[in-house]
Design an enzyme around this catalytic site. Structure first.
Site, PDB file in Angstrom:
ATOM      1  N   ALA A 133       0.832  -1.204   0.000  1.00  0.00           N
ATOM      2  CA  ALA A 133       0.000   0.000   0.000  1.00  0.00           C
ATOM      3  C   ALA A 133       0.868   1.256   0.000  1.00  0.00           C
ATOM      4  CB  ALA A 133      -0.919  -0.010   1.215  1.00  0.00           C
ATOM      5  N   TYR A 163      10.852   3.102  -0.075  1.00  0.00           N
ATOM      6  CA  TYR A 163      10.140   1.817  -0.094  1.00  0.00           C
ATOM      7  C   TYR A 163       9.007   1.792  -1.132  1.00  0.00           C
ATOM      8  CZ  TYR A 163       7.418  -2.076   1.930  1.00  0.00           C
ATOM      9  OH  TYR A 163       6.712  -3.238   2.140  1.00  0.00           O
TER      10      TYR A 163
HETATM   11  P1  NAD Z   1      10.145  -9.757   6.601  1.00  0.00           P
HETATM   12  O1  NAD Z   1      11.193  -8.720   6.837  1.00  0.00           O
HETATM   13  O2  NAD Z   1       9.692 -10.564   7.781  1.00  0.00           O
HETATM   14  O3  NAD Z   1      10.637 -10.785   5.469  1.00  0.00           O
HETATM   15  C1  NAD Z   1      11.405 -10.374   4.352  1.00  0.00           C
HETATM   16  C2  NAD Z   1      12.583 -11.319   4.267  1.00  0.00           C
HETATM   17  O4  NAD Z   1      13.364 -10.988   3.110  1.00  0.00           O
HETATM   18  C3  NAD Z   1      13.530 -11.231   5.468  1.00  0.00           C
HETATM   19  O5  NAD Z   1      13.605 -12.473   6.142  1.00  0.00           O
HETATM   20  C4  NAD Z   1      14.863 -10.825   4.860  1.00  0.00           C
HETATM   21  O6  NAD Z   1      15.985 -11.445   5.477  1.00  0.00           O
HETATM   22  C5  NAD Z   1      14.700 -11.287   3.423  1.00  0.00           C
HETATM   23  N1  NAD Z   1      15.637 -10.607   2.545  1.00  0.00           N
HETATM   24  C6  NAD Z   1      15.971  -9.283   2.532  1.00  0.00           C
HETATM   25  N2  NAD Z   1      16.921  -9.043   1.616  1.00  0.00           N
HETATM   26  C7  NAD Z   1      17.190 -10.244   1.035  1.00  0.00           C
HETATM   27  C8  NAD Z   1      18.103 -10.655   0.023  1.00  0.00           C
HETATM   28  N3  NAD Z   1      18.922  -9.757  -0.562  1.00  0.00           N
HETATM   29  N4  NAD Z   1      18.144 -11.949  -0.323  1.00  0.00           N
HETATM   30  C9  NAD Z   1      17.330 -12.857   0.274  1.00  0.00           C
HETATM   31  N5  NAD Z   1      16.456 -12.533   1.246  1.00  0.00           N
HETATM   32  C10 NAD Z   1      16.379 -11.240   1.621  1.00  0.00           C
HETATM   33  O7  NAD Z   1       8.934  -9.014   5.895  1.00  0.00           O
HETATM   34  P2  NAD Z   1       7.447  -9.516   5.625  1.00  0.00           P
HETATM   35  O8  NAD Z   1       6.563  -8.751   6.516  1.00  0.00           O
HETATM   36  O9  NAD Z   1       7.393 -10.987   5.635  1.00  0.00           O
HETATM   37  O10 NAD Z   1       7.244  -8.973   4.134  1.00  0.00           O
HETATM   38  C11 NAD Z   1       7.294  -9.811   2.981  1.00  0.00           C
HETATM   39  C12 NAD Z   1       6.984  -8.996   1.741  1.00  0.00           C
HETATM   40  O11 NAD Z   1       5.702  -8.369   1.868  1.00  0.00           O
HETATM   41  C13 NAD Z   1       7.971  -7.858   1.476  1.00  0.00           C
HETATM   42  O12 NAD Z   1       8.139  -7.708   0.095  1.00  0.00           O
HETATM   43  C14 NAD Z   1       7.253  -6.644   2.006  1.00  0.00           C
HETATM   44  O13 NAD Z   1       7.687  -5.452   1.390  1.00  0.00           O
HETATM   45  C15 NAD Z   1       5.815  -6.970   1.656  1.00  0.00           C
HETATM   46  N6  NAD Z   1       4.845  -6.250   2.506  1.00  0.00           N
HETATM   47  C16 NAD Z   1       4.716  -6.574   3.824  1.00  0.00           C
HETATM   48  C17 NAD Z   1       3.793  -5.876   4.602  1.00  0.00           C
HETATM   49  C18 NAD Z   1       3.605  -6.204   6.056  1.00  0.00           C
HETATM   50  O14 NAD Z   1       2.747  -5.587   6.694  1.00  0.00           O
HETATM   51  N7  NAD Z   1       4.343  -7.126   6.647  1.00  0.00           N
HETATM   52  C19 NAD Z   1       3.008  -4.852   4.030  1.00  0.00           C
HETATM   53  C20 NAD Z   1       3.201  -4.546   2.683  1.00  0.00           C
HETATM   54  C21 NAD Z   1       4.092  -5.267   1.912  1.00  0.00           C
END
Ligand code: NAD
Length: 347
Positions: A133, A163
């Site tokens: 979002a 972001y």
């Molecule tokens: P999170 O931080 O728990 O998980 C993301 C994972 O990506 C982490 O474990 C991190 O180590 C890994 N990562 C980062 N860089 C990396 C790389 N270079 N190579 C391999 N792994 C890598 O976050 P999440 O909450 O699980 O989010 C997952 C996805 O959903 C992301 O793309 C995030 O932007 C998107 N998102 C999440 C939310 C939310 O509320 N959690 C909201 C909007 C979008």
């Protein structure tokens, strides 16, 4: 997770087709691995740059690799033989993280850029990208009494700096891989996701986890105060993790949603003050609120307009926030106690 939700998975996906899930050491992708595993898929490859002992969830029988996916060679390696690729890897966190780490957030574009190319070259059938979002125009989110965001509100573009722009650009990559190269891509714009097995401490956690932790810590220390970022009026919608993974599955396997960004979020609008009241109620305490007005607070209000997802899928995330928060609170309380006892925890 609770008992598996009804499978939405496409009938053309066989149980032993290779499913590649990036970011699997984190919150959402970790739960997605468990979801597909529980649906009976036997050939799952999970990747994260974190060392394996630091993954939030490890699912037995799943090939788990610790690799940096901002390196193209690693993306090529993990996409080899893939039928479906889910990219959820990102350097991200709550408002406190994304407002102070714009370079890290922008550099995440390397991951999707390389993953979508590697998936295409490997001949994958479908590619999923987790957008946000934060990709929406911030100028229409200045009022806590927001009108919910619909998919067309991303343009004209004025995304969250860092972001949000990374998400918007990666969406465009996905759309053009379909238009120009015929790789079937699917894009969901997540609105705040919360639930067990998510970050709850350390600076990357989001509001529901942070507030639960603060209530638990206040109870534990006998403190009567809680520190709240902003003035408490900011509003958001929060989607429970079980709705999120089911939504990812449904969006990925819907032909009408190829290269078409769609909201995946709850439409139940909650103010930060209301969130604090619910956490206090669950914890059985009442605390004095101290508002930290100079803390990062993000946009004033944000909600998900679910007209499109309802019309295409006849479904929307619907776990009541109070129910999901109670499960999340119980899990964080256990983590908090485990950490106090010197055991390994998620955050
Ligand atoms: P999170 O931080 O728990 O998980 C993301 C994972 O990506 C982490 O474990 C991190 O180590 C890994 N990562 C980062 N860089 C990396 C790389 N270079 N190579 C391999 N792994 C890598 O976050 P999440 O909450 O699980 O989010 C997952 C996805 O959903 C992301 O793309 C995030 O932007 C998107 N998102 C999440 C939310 C939310 O509320 N959690 C909201 C909007 C979008």
């Amino acid at each position: 997770m609770e008992a598996p939700l009804t499978a939405a998975t496409s009938p053309d996906l066989k149980n032993d087709d290779l499913i590649v899930i990036a970011g699997a050491g984190g919150f959402i992708a970790g739960s997605l691995v468990r979801y597909f595993h529980d649906q009976g898929f036997t050939n799952i490859r999970a990747i994260d740059k974190k060392p394996l002992p630091e993954w939030y969830q490890r699912v037995p029988g799943v090939e788990s690799l610790s690799l940096d996916l901002s390196e193209y060679a690693n993306c090529v390696r993990v996409c080899e033989g893939a039928v479906e690729v889910y990219n959820l890897a990102a350097d991200m966190g709550g408002m406190g993280f994304i407002e102070r780490n714009r370079v890290e957030c922008l550099r995440t574009i390397l991951i999707n850029t390389h993953m979508v190319e590697a998936a295409y070259r490997a001949g994958a059938r479908r590619f999923f990208f987790s957008s946000s979002a934060c990709a929406y125009n911030i100028t229409i989110q200045q009022d806590p009494n927001v009108r919910a965001l619909k998919e067309s509100d991303a343009y004209p573009a004025m995304a969250e700096r860092g972001y949000g722009w990374e998400k918007l650009m990666s969406e465009i990559f996905c759309q053009e891989y379909w238009e120009e190269r015929g790789l079937e891509t699917h894009i969901a714009r997540f609105h705040n996701v919360y639930g067990p097995h998510g970050t709850w401490d350390g600076g990357r956690e989001k509001a529901p986890a942070a507030i639960c932790r603060k209530v638990i810590a206040a109870k534990d220390s006998g403190s009567t105060e809680i520190l709240i970022w902003g003035d408490g009026t900011q509003t958001r919608s929060f989607m429970f993790i079980e709705d999120c993974v089911k939504g990812i599955d449904m969006i990925m396997h819907c032909k009408e949603l190829i290269a078409t960004p769609i909201n995946l979020g709850s439409s139940e609008l909650i103010s930060v003050d209301h969130l604090v009241s619910l956490a206090e109620e669950i914890g059985g305490v009442k605390l004095t609120r101290k508002y930290q007005l100079d803390a990062p607070r993000g946009v004033a209000g944000r909600n998900s307009d679910n007209t499109f997802i309802q019309s295409v899928l006849g479904w929307e995330p619907s776990t009541p926030f109070r129910d999901g928060l109670a499960k999340t609170y119980a899990w964080i309380e256990q983590q908090y106690m485990d950490r106090k006892a010197g055991k390994r925890t998620v955050a």
